[in-house]
Design a protein around this motif. Structure first.
Motif, PDB file in Angstrom:
ATOM      1  N   THR A 128       0.820  -1.410   0.061  1.00  0.00           N
ATOM      2  CA  THR A 128      -0.156  -0.101  -0.127  1.00  0.00           C
ATOM      3  C   THR A 128       0.984   1.235   0.019  1.00  0.00           C
ATOM      4  O   THR A 128       1.809   1.326   0.825  1.00  0.00           O
ATOM      5  N   VAL A 129       0.791   2.138  -0.867  1.00  0.00           N
ATOM      6  CA  VAL A 129       1.339   3.250  -0.990  1.00  0.00           C
ATOM      7  C   VAL A 129       1.124   4.390   0.177  1.00  0.00           C
ATOM      8  O   VAL A 129      -0.071   4.850   0.361  1.00  0.00           O
ATOM      9  N   ASP A 130       2.149   4.561   1.014  1.00  0.00           N
ATOM     10  CA  ASP A 130       2.180   5.530   1.826  1.00  0.00           C
ATOM     11  C   ASP A 130       2.763   6.951   1.603  1.00  0.00           C
ATOM     12  O   ASP A 130       3.890   7.105   1.519  1.00  0.00           O
ATOM     13  N   ARG A 131       1.916   7.793   0.748  1.00  0.00           N
ATOM     14  CA  ARG A 131       2.645   8.767   0.368  1.00  0.00           C
ATOM     15  C   ARG A 131       3.513   9.785   1.131  1.00  0.00           C
ATOM     16  O   ARG A 131       4.412  10.138   0.475  1.00  0.00           O
ATOM     17  N   GLU A 132       2.965  10.008   2.435  1.00  0.00           N
ATOM     18  CA  GLU A 132       3.651  10.959   3.183  1.00  0.00           C
ATOM     19  C   GLU A 132       5.058  10.148   3.795  1.00  0.00           C
ATOM     20  O   GLU A 132       6.254  10.686   3.655  1.00  0.00           O
ATOM     21  N   GLY A 133       5.006   9.040   4.023  1.00  0.00           N
ATOM     22  CA  GLY A 133       5.973   8.147   4.241  1.00  0.00           C
ATOM     23  C   GLY A 133       6.982   8.042   3.151  1.00  0.00           C
ATOM     24  O   GLY A 133       8.315   8.100   3.521  1.00  0.00           O
ATOM     25  N   ALA A 134       6.500   7.867   2.121  1.00  0.00           N
ATOM     26  CA  ALA A 134       7.383   7.742   0.820  1.00  0.00           C
ATOM     27  C   ALA A 134       8.081   9.108   0.629  1.00  0.00           C
ATOM     28  O   ALA A 134       9.683   9.154   0.452  1.00  0.00           O
ATOM     29  N   ARG A 135       7.365  10.267   0.836  1.00  0.00           N
ATOM     30  CA  ARG A 135       8.035  11.551   0.632  1.00  0.00           C
ATOM     31  C   ARG A 135       9.325  11.832   1.659  1.00  0.00           C
ATOM     32  O   ARG A 135      10.188  12.377   1.239  1.00  0.00           O
ATOM     33  N   SER A 136       8.896  11.392   2.778  1.00  0.00           N
ATOM     34  CA  SER A 136       9.786  11.699   3.905  1.00  0.00           C
ATOM     35  C   SER A 136      11.125  10.785   3.744  1.00  0.00           C
ATOM     36  O   SER A 136      12.182  11.187   3.780  1.00  0.00           O
ATOM     37  N   ARG A 137      10.976   9.294   3.471  1.00  0.00           N
ATOM     38  CA  ARG A 137      12.091   8.491   2.835  1.00  0.00           C
ATOM     39  C   ARG A 137      12.838   9.173   1.892  1.00  0.00           C
ATOM     40  O   ARG A 137      14.019   9.034   2.000  1.00  0.00           O
ATOM     41  N   LEU A 138      12.148   9.518   0.713  1.00  0.00           N
ATOM     42  CA  LEU A 138      12.964  10.144  -0.277  1.00  0.00           C
ATOM     43  C   LEU A 138      13.655  11.288   0.093  1.00  0.00           C
ATOM     44  O   LEU A 138      15.005  11.327  -0.353  1.00  0.00           O
ATOM     45  N   ALA A 139      13.122  12.250   0.781  1.00  0.00           N
ATOM     46  CA  ALA A 139      13.891  13.410   1.106  1.00  0.00           C
ATOM     47  C   ALA A 139      15.125  13.107   1.971  1.00  0.00           C
ATOM     48  O   ALA A 139      16.433  13.430   1.909  1.00  0.00           O
TER      49      ALA A 139
END
Length: 235
Positions: free
Chosen positions: A109-120
């Motif tokens: 399941t895509v966790d958008r906020e979590g993905a953004r945080s990890r990418l940053a």
């Protein structure tokens, strides 16, 4: 009186600011200090020119990579073609794409906020590592800039002590006896400053250049992060 002045003139004329003569006539310890400082100065200038060449080459290569990157239609294909490049910008992209794939793995399941945080965090880590690796080359400049004057001063103090010891041995405090030894001792401080001054100037200049490069790389990472974030919004 006239004979004394003639003797002093002859002595000063024979040793008129001749660096090689001062070095050869100096005490063995003072010679060792000056030799070490001269080697340090040579290495400082080597680092100055090599770092300038490396930084210029790195900027040029990153500019070319980033210009092609923003025009690429398929980022995975583009990165595969440029995977062999040892460039900070390419490493930022590789780390971000790796985290992107892990965050969007099939069946998750895509966790958008979590993905953004990890990418940053992933890209910031790479930016910090690249800036640290580049800045580590300046450590020697900082060391020479701060230590060389004191090493030269140590040689000077030792040389002056040796001169005073010679005065006591010969029981003669005339300028003709004291001046050569003091001049040789002071030469150690001069060599220390000769090594330290360019090291300090280069360190300050290149530290600022590294900070500017880090800020530039961070802007590239932020722009790429914004692009990936927009891609997440569409999923």
């Amino acid at each position: 009186m006239t004979a004394t002045l003639s003797l002093l003139a002859a002595a000063s004329g024979a040793q008129r600011l001749d660096p090689l003569h001062l070095f050869l006539d100096a005490d063995l310890l003072v010679q060792t200090v000056m030799g070490a400082l001269l080697l340090a100065s040579l290495w400082v200038w080597t680092l100055i020119f090599s770092f300038a060449w490396r930084l210029r080459k790195l900027r040029k290569a990153c500019n070319a990579y980033e210009a092609d990157f923003w025009q690429a239609r398929d980022l995975d294909a583009f990165q595969n073609e440029h995977s062999a490049l040892d460039l900070p910008s390419a490493k930022v992209v590789s780390a971000a794409l790796g985290e992107w794939r892990r965050s969007l793995a099939a069946g998750k399941t895509v966790d958008r906020e979590g993905a953004r945080s990890r990418l940053a965090q992933t890209m910031e880590l790479v930016v910090a590592e690249e800036a640290e690796e580049l800045g580590n080359r300046l450590t020697f400049l900082a060391t020479v800039g701060s230590v060389a004057p004191f090493v030269g001063l140590f040689g000077t103090v030792w040389g002056i002590m040796s001169s005073f010891f010679q005065i006591g041995q010969e029981q003669n405090s005339s300028l003709a006896v004291v001046a050569p030894g003091i001049a040789e001792a002071l030469a150690a401080t001069a060599v220390g400053l000769f090594a330290a001054i360019p090291a300090v100037i280069a360190y300050n200049r290149y530290s600022a250049a590294v900070n500017l490069f880090e800020a530039r790389l961070q802007r590239f990472a932020d722009r790429f992060h914004a692009s990936l974030s927009r891609e997440l919004d569409g999923r």
